[in-house]
Scaffold this motif. Structure first.
Motif, PDB file in Angstrom:
ATOM      1  N   ASP A  22       0.790  -1.227   0.000  1.00  0.00           N
ATOM      2  CA  ASP A  22       0.000   0.000   0.000  1.00  0.00           C
ATOM      3  C   ASP A  22       0.828   1.285   0.000  1.00  0.00           C
ATOM      4  O   ASP A  22       0.294   2.359   0.226  1.00  0.00           O
ATOM      5  N   VAL A  23       2.107   1.171  -0.267  1.00  0.00           N
ATOM      6  CA  VAL A  23       2.982   2.340  -0.290  1.00  0.00           C
ATOM      7  C   VAL A  23       2.816   3.084  -1.621  1.00  0.00           C
ATOM      8  O   VAL A  23       2.801   2.473  -2.683  1.00  0.00           O
ATOM      9  N   ASP A  24       2.680   4.408  -1.553  1.00  0.00           N
ATOM     10  CA  ASP A  24       2.517   5.232  -2.750  1.00  0.00           C
ATOM     11  C   ASP A  24       3.857   5.635  -3.358  1.00  0.00           C
ATOM     12  O   ASP A  24       4.033   5.623  -4.569  1.00  0.00           O
ATOM     13  N   VAL A  25       4.799   6.030  -2.508  1.00  0.00           N
ATOM     14  CA  VAL A  25       6.096   6.545  -2.955  1.00  0.00           C
ATOM     15  C   VAL A  25       7.178   5.970  -2.059  1.00  0.00           C
ATOM     16  O   VAL A  25       6.964   5.771  -0.859  1.00  0.00           O
ATOM     17  N   VAL A  26       8.361   5.728  -2.629  1.00  0.00           N
ATOM     18  CA  VAL A  26       9.506   5.234  -1.858  1.00  0.00           C
ATOM     19  C   VAL A  26      10.631   6.264  -1.943  1.00  0.00           C
ATOM     20  O   VAL A  26      10.927   6.778  -3.014  1.00  0.00           O
ATOM     21  N   ILE A  58       5.748   6.836   6.519  1.00  0.00           N
ATOM     22  CA  ILE A  58       5.270   8.115   7.016  1.00  0.00           C
ATOM     23  C   ILE A  58       4.112   8.597   6.149  1.00  0.00           C
ATOM     24  O   ILE A  58       3.972   8.186   5.001  1.00  0.00           O
ATOM     25  N   ASN A  59       3.295   9.432   6.733  1.00  0.00           N
ATOM     26  CA  ASN A  59       2.166   9.996   6.015  1.00  0.00           C
ATOM     27  C   ASN A  59       2.512  11.448   5.701  1.00  0.00           C
ATOM     28  O   ASN A  59       2.685  12.249   6.607  1.00  0.00           O
ATOM     29  N   ILE A  60       2.621  11.753   4.416  1.00  0.00           N
ATOM     30  CA  ILE A  60       2.897  13.120   3.987  1.00  0.00           C
ATOM     31  C   ILE A  60       1.774  13.525   3.044  1.00  0.00           C
ATOM     32  O   ILE A  60       1.615  12.947   1.972  1.00  0.00           O
ATOM     33  N   ALA A  61       0.993  14.497   3.459  1.00  0.00           N
ATOM     34  CA  ALA A  61      -0.102  15.028   2.644  1.00  0.00           C
ATOM     35  C   ALA A  61      -1.030  13.924   2.135  1.00  0.00           C
ATOM     36  O   ALA A  61      -1.418  13.911   0.975  1.00  0.00           O
ATOM     37  N   GLY A  62      -1.345  12.979   3.006  1.00  0.00           N
ATOM     38  CA  GLY A  62      -2.264  11.910   2.638  1.00  0.00           C
ATOM     39  C   GLY A  62      -1.660  10.778   1.834  1.00  0.00           C
ATOM     40  O   GLY A  62      -2.362   9.851   1.446  1.00  0.00           O
ATOM     41  N   LYS A  63      -0.364  10.828   1.563  1.00  0.00           N
ATOM     42  CA  LYS A  63       0.326   9.768   0.816  1.00  0.00           C
ATOM     43  C   LYS A  63       1.125   8.909   1.783  1.00  0.00           C
ATOM     44  O   LYS A  63       1.748   9.408   2.719  1.00  0.00           O
ATOM     45  N   SER A  64       1.141   7.607   1.513  1.00  0.00           N
ATOM     46  CA  SER A  64       1.943   6.667   2.289  1.00  0.00           C
ATOM     47  C   SER A  64       3.335   6.612   1.658  1.00  0.00           C
ATOM     48  O   SER A  64       3.494   6.143   0.536  1.00  0.00           O
ATOM     49  N   VAL A  65       4.327   7.098   2.390  1.00  0.00           N
ATOM     50  CA  VAL A  65       5.694   7.197   1.875  1.00  0.00           C
ATOM     51  C   VAL A  65       6.599   6.273   2.682  1.00  0.00           C
ATOM     52  O   VAL A  65       6.666   6.374   3.905  1.00  0.00           O
ATOM     53  N   LEU A  66       7.285   5.384   1.981  1.00  0.00           N
ATOM     54  CA  LEU A  66       8.245   4.473   2.605  1.00  0.00           C
ATOM     55  C   LEU A  66       9.631   5.081   2.470  1.00  0.00           C
ATOM     56  O   LEU A  66      10.088   5.352   1.364  1.00  0.00           O
ATOM     57  N   VAL A  67      10.286   5.326   3.593  1.00  0.00           N
ATOM     58  CA  VAL A  67      11.644   5.866   3.602  1.00  0.00           C
ATOM     59  C   VAL A  67      12.566   4.747   4.059  1.00  0.00           C
ATOM     60  O   VAL A  67      12.351   4.142   5.113  1.00  0.00           O
ATOM     61  N   ILE A  68      13.581   4.440   3.249  1.00  0.00           N
ATOM     62  CA  ILE A  68      14.492   3.331   3.557  1.00  0.00           C
ATOM     63  C   ILE A  68      15.909   3.852   3.648  1.00  0.00           C
ATOM     64  O   ILE A  68      16.397   4.520   2.741  1.00  0.00           O
TER      65      ILE A  68
END
Length: 113
Positions: A22-26, A58-68
């Motif tokens: 369900d991640v939008d951006v990595v 993390i949630n940034i502006a409603g997007k699910s962002v995966l930081v690795i």
């Protein structure tokens, strides 16, 4: 090489400790200080994980962002096997053995107009 869905799920568990479906951006970051800044100063809410690679959703502006927080160089290539078809932003060092691209040179990637 494209892996089966079950293999990708196993790799996700080993490398990250969770599923990335369900991640939008990595965001891939080899620099620990930048990883910490992104996670702790930009996040509205955060879920931290400790797989083979430290990472957070993390949630940034409603997007699910995966930081690795990945290692630099070729050691990080295995992470791409589980990020198939994900939007990826990479922060890190550029450069090569060719003189036209010195190590440490800053590159900005843009999408063609």
């Amino acid at each position: 090489m494209v892996y089966s869905e079950s293999t990708v799920k196993k790799l996700e568990q080993v490398l990250l400790g969770h599923n990335v479906k369900d991640v939008d951006v990595v965001i891939l970051v080899p620099l620990r200080s930048v990883y910490s800044l992104i996670c702790h100063f930009l996040a509205e809410d955060i879920l931290e994980y400790k797989g083979f690679y430290n990472n957070a959703i993390i949630n940034i502006a409603g997007k699910s962002v995966l930081v690795i927080n990945i290692p630099q160089g070729i050691q990080a290539q295995d992470i791409f096997t589980i990020l198939f078809r994900k939007k990826i932003l990479f922060f890190g060092y550029g450069g090569s053995l060719y003189k036209q691209y010195d190590v440490g040179k800053v590159f900005e990637v843009t999408i063609g107009v």
